[in-house]
Design a protein around this motif. Structure first.
Motif, PDB file in Angstrom:
ATOM      1  N   MET A  66       0.850  -1.188   0.000  1.00  0.00           N
ATOM      2  CA  MET A  66       0.000   0.000   0.000  1.00  0.00           C
ATOM      3  C   MET A  66       0.882   1.234   0.000  1.00  0.00           C
ATOM      4  SD  MET A  66      -3.129  -1.224   2.481  1.00  0.00           S
ATOM      5  CE  MET A  66      -4.236   0.066   1.911  1.00  0.00           C
ATOM      6  N   ASP A  67       0.414   2.285  -0.678  1.00  0.00           N
ATOM      7  CA  ASP A  67       1.202   3.507  -0.841  1.00  0.00           C
ATOM      8  C   ASP A  67       1.374   4.301   0.445  1.00  0.00           C
ATOM      9  OD1 ASP A  67       1.500   2.898  -3.488  1.00  0.00           O
ATOM     10  OD2 ASP A  67       0.001   4.325  -4.196  1.00  0.00           O
ATOM     11  N   ASN A  68       0.423   4.181   1.361  1.00  0.00           N
ATOM     12  CA  ASN A  68       0.411   5.020   2.554  1.00  0.00           C
ATOM     13  C   ASN A  68       0.447   4.135   3.797  1.00  0.00           C
ATOM     14  OD1 ASN A  68      -1.168   6.350   4.826  1.00  0.00           O
ATOM     15  ND2 ASN A  68      -0.907   8.092   3.444  1.00  0.00           N
ATOM     16  N   SER A  69       1.399   4.387   4.707  1.00  0.00           N
ATOM     17  CA  SER A  69       1.552   3.530   5.885  1.00  0.00           C
ATOM     18  C   SER A  69       0.366   3.631   6.839  1.00  0.00           C
ATOM     19  CB  SER A  69       2.861   3.845   6.620  1.00  0.00           C
ATOM     20  OG  SER A  69       2.864   5.177   7.061  1.00  0.00           O
ATOM     21  N   ASP A  70      -0.254   4.834   6.951  1.00  0.00           N
ATOM     22  CA  ASP A  70      -1.435   4.967   7.816  1.00  0.00           C
ATOM     23  C   ASP A  70      -2.582   4.124   7.273  1.00  0.00           C
ATOM     24  OD1 ASP A  70      -0.174   6.689   9.585  1.00  0.00           O
ATOM     25  OD2 ASP A  70      -0.866   8.489   8.529  1.00  0.00           O
ATOM     26  N   GLU A  71      -2.763   4.132   5.947  1.00  0.00           N
ATOM     27  CA  GLU A  71      -3.804   3.323   5.325  1.00  0.00           C
ATOM     28  C   GLU A  71      -3.520   1.835   5.532  1.00  0.00           C
ATOM     29  OE1 GLU A  71      -3.808   4.690   1.288  1.00  0.00           O
ATOM     30  OE2 GLU A  71      -4.994   6.483   1.758  1.00  0.00           O
ATOM     31  N   ALA A  72      -2.249   1.463   5.434  1.00  0.00           N
ATOM     32  CA  ALA A  72      -1.863   0.066   5.650  1.00  0.00           C
ATOM     33  C   ALA A  72      -2.177  -0.360   7.080  1.00  0.00           C
ATOM     34  CB  ALA A  72      -0.377  -0.130   5.352  1.00  0.00           C
ATOM     35  N   MET A  73      -1.888   0.501   8.046  1.00  0.00           N
ATOM     36  CA  MET A  73      -2.178   0.183   9.443  1.00  0.00           C
ATOM     37  C   MET A  73      -3.687   0.093   9.673  1.00  0.00           C
ATOM     38  SD  MET A  73       0.706  -0.441  10.649  1.00  0.00           S
ATOM     39  CE  MET A  73       0.257  -0.740  12.349  1.00  0.00           C
ATOM     40  N   ASP A  74      -4.468   0.953   9.010  1.00  0.00           N
ATOM     41  CA  ASP A  74      -5.932   0.877   9.099  1.00  0.00           C
ATOM     42  C   ASP A  74      -6.426  -0.455   8.543  1.00  0.00           C
ATOM     43  OD1 ASP A  74      -6.114   3.399  10.228  1.00  0.00           O
ATOM     44  OD2 ASP A  74      -6.684   4.402   8.355  1.00  0.00           O
ATOM     45  N   ALA A  75      -5.829  -0.901   7.434  1.00  0.00           N
ATOM     46  CA  ALA A  75      -6.211  -2.180   6.833  1.00  0.00           C
ATOM     47  C   ALA A  75      -5.900  -3.327   7.791  1.00  0.00           C
ATOM     48  CB  ALA A  75      -5.488  -2.384   5.498  1.00  0.00           C
ATOM     49  N   ILE A  76      -4.731  -3.275   8.422  1.00  0.00           N
ATOM     50  CA  ILE A  76      -4.350  -4.319   9.373  1.00  0.00           C
ATOM     51  C   ILE A  76      -5.355  -4.383  10.526  1.00  0.00           C
ATOM     52  CG2 ILE A  76      -2.623  -4.958  11.116  1.00  0.00           C
ATOM     53  CD1 ILE A  76      -0.485  -3.946   9.087  1.00  0.00           C
ATOM     54  N   LYS A  77      -5.722  -3.216  11.046  1.00  0.00           N
ATOM     55  CA  LYS A  77      -6.707  -3.181  12.145  1.00  0.00           C
ATOM     56  C   LYS A  77      -8.086  -3.636  11.672  1.00  0.00           C
ATOM     57  CE  LYS A  77      -4.420   0.596  14.507  1.00  0.00           C
ATOM     58  NZ  LYS A  77      -4.391   2.051  14.624  1.00  0.00           N
ATOM     59  N   GLY A  78      -8.501  -3.123  10.520  1.00  0.00           N
ATOM     60  CA  GLY A  78      -9.843  -3.405  10.030  1.00  0.00           C
ATOM     61  C   GLY A  78     -10.056  -4.827   9.550  1.00  0.00           C
ATOM     62  N   LEU A  79      -8.993  -5.486   9.107  1.00  0.00           N
ATOM     63  CA  LEU A  79      -9.133  -6.825   8.545  1.00  0.00           C
ATOM     64  C   LEU A  79      -8.653  -7.938   9.477  1.00  0.00           C
ATOM     65  CD1 LEU A  79      -8.048  -6.006   4.896  1.00  0.00           C
ATOM     66  CD2 LEU A  79     -10.364  -6.463   5.737  1.00  0.00           C
ATOM     67  N   ASP A  80      -8.296  -7.593  10.700  1.00  0.00           N
ATOM     68  CA  ASP A  80      -7.860  -8.602  11.660  1.00  0.00           C
ATOM     69  C   ASP A  80      -8.960  -9.646  11.851  1.00  0.00           C
ATOM     70  OD1 ASP A  80      -6.242  -9.882  13.522  1.00  0.00           O
ATOM     71  OD2 ASP A  80      -7.020  -8.688  15.189  1.00  0.00           O
TER      72      ASP A  80
END
Length: 144
Positions: free
Chosen positions: A106-120
């Protein structure tokens, strides 16, 4: 077999309703809903083309749905479905599945961290076994 992508799906929509909608145009062999989008597999190309033309921007529960042929490199591409899932959180620059592992860039680390949290613990494609395990925080890790 032709795979169809349905985007902008309203929350009220369910699998049986989507399957019945597409079955008016031909045999539906598979239907899966993932959050606000779905994938439908139809038996033949002619039926699928007619369904796509007829149902694109069709109002379902008051919402115009987006219906198009799946852009996958091959029918049933899990990487395309995984990419679409992560794109809900931001821009995905690359997505690849190798055996039972996936790499999503993912291009943006904040978005990547949101994905990690949201898709756990999200059970990708409804499977939760050794070949297609659930997406978990333990398995997802950002790279520098």
């Amino acid at each position: 077999m032709v795979k169809i992508f349905i985007g902008n799906l309203p929350r009220e929509a369910d699998k049986d309703e989507i399957q019945a909608l597409f079955a008016k145009y031909g045999e539906v062999t598979e239907c899966a809903i993932i959050k606000n989008f779905a994938f439908v597999h139809m038996d033949d190309r002619k039926s699928a083309t007619k369904a796509i033309r007829s149902l694109h921007l069709h109002k379902l529960h008051g919402t115009a749905i987006n219906v198009e042929a799946s852009r996958g490199k091959k029918p049933g591409s899990s990487a395309d479905e995984l990419r679409t899932l992560f794109e809900e959180y931001g821009t995905v620059s690359e997505c690849a599945i190798v055996k039972n592992f996936a790499f999503v860039h993912m291009d943006n680390s904040d978005e990547a961290m949101d994905a990690i949290k949201g898709l756990d613990n999200f059970e990708f494609q409804g499977y939760h076994h050794r070949h297609r395990p659930a997406i978990t925080k333990r398995r997802m890790a950002p790279f520098d």
